[in-house]
Design a protein around this motif. Structure first.
Motif: not given
Length: 236
Positions: A6, A36, A191, A209-210
């Motif tokens: 992710g 993302a 993710y 977004g992780c």
């Protein structure tokens, strides 16, 4: 696109944010930024903090971890805002004990302990434009996981082509010592919640977004998180 963990590549971070970092850390940070995938939103209540760690306590909590497969060095806690040190806080929610709640707007991750209590960790999160929210669950866990760069990243950064078959686990691996992979409806969301060795990233939006916790915090959370644990990511 994000693959195997992710975390993907993307735009360069501000030069001032990278000044003084080692080449290995610069490479690690460059892996953290990318594109993302959006998920549905959901909101929950906030929290009220209790007293946190002193600097001396933080140096102990974030000290070296020599017994790991790859010994983890101590965190330079002077580079972390004390409000992001691990602590127990009041947190009112209807979620079951064990649930993980990610609050990207405030750079925190909570593990619900029950009786109105939660363990709170400081985190790095998705940078502006790469935030997502929704319900998920831990579908896979890994210690010192392999990281595989996306094809898009290899095209832009040919130097990472040597990891096309997977970068072995280690201190320079972007996913770090522990990773929780987030799933929805049986499918990997791309993710993760992962271990970061970069104290300056905590309290900042630097990923695709992780969500990253300091390695010592991530080990603490990982050991308390079984498969199928519910994860709620709040809107930022």
């Amino acid at each position: 696109m994000i693959m195997d963990g992710g975390i993907a590549d993307g735009g360069a971070m501000k030069k001032t944010a990278l000044t003084g970092l080692s080449p290995a850390l610069l490479n690690r940070r460059s892996f953290l930024i990318g594109s993302a995938v959006g998920l549905g939103g959901l909101g929950l209540s906030g929290c009220m903090t209790s007293d946190g760690m002193s600097l001396a306590e933080a140096k102990l909590a974030y000290g070296p971890v020599p017994d790991e497969k790859f010994p983890i060095p101590a965190v330079d806690v002077s580079k972390v805002d004390p409000k992001f040190f691990r602590r127990t806080v009041r947190y009112e929610t209807q979620e079951e004990p064990g649930t993980i709640i990610v609050d990207p707007g405030n750079y925190y991750v909570y593990r619900i302990e029950g009786d109105g209590q939660a363990t709170r960790y400081g985190a790095n999160v998705g940078r502006q434009g790469f935030l997502w929210s929704g319900d998920a669950y831990v579908g896979r866990k890994a210690e010192w996981p392999t990281w595989t760069p996306p094809r898009e990243m290899i095209r832009r950064q040919p130097e990472v082509a040597k990891y096309a078959g997977g970068m072995p686990g280690g201190l320079d691996n972007p996913l770090g010592a522990r990773t929780l992979y987030l799933y929805q409806n049986g499918a990997y969301t791309l993710y993760t919640i992962y271990a970061s060795s970069d104290p300056e990233s905590i309290g900042n939006g630097v990923t695709s977004g992780c969500v990253g916790l300091l390695s010592q915090d991530m080990i603490h959370l990982y050991e308390r998180t079984p498969l199928k644990t519910k994860v709620v990511v709040l809107p930022a």
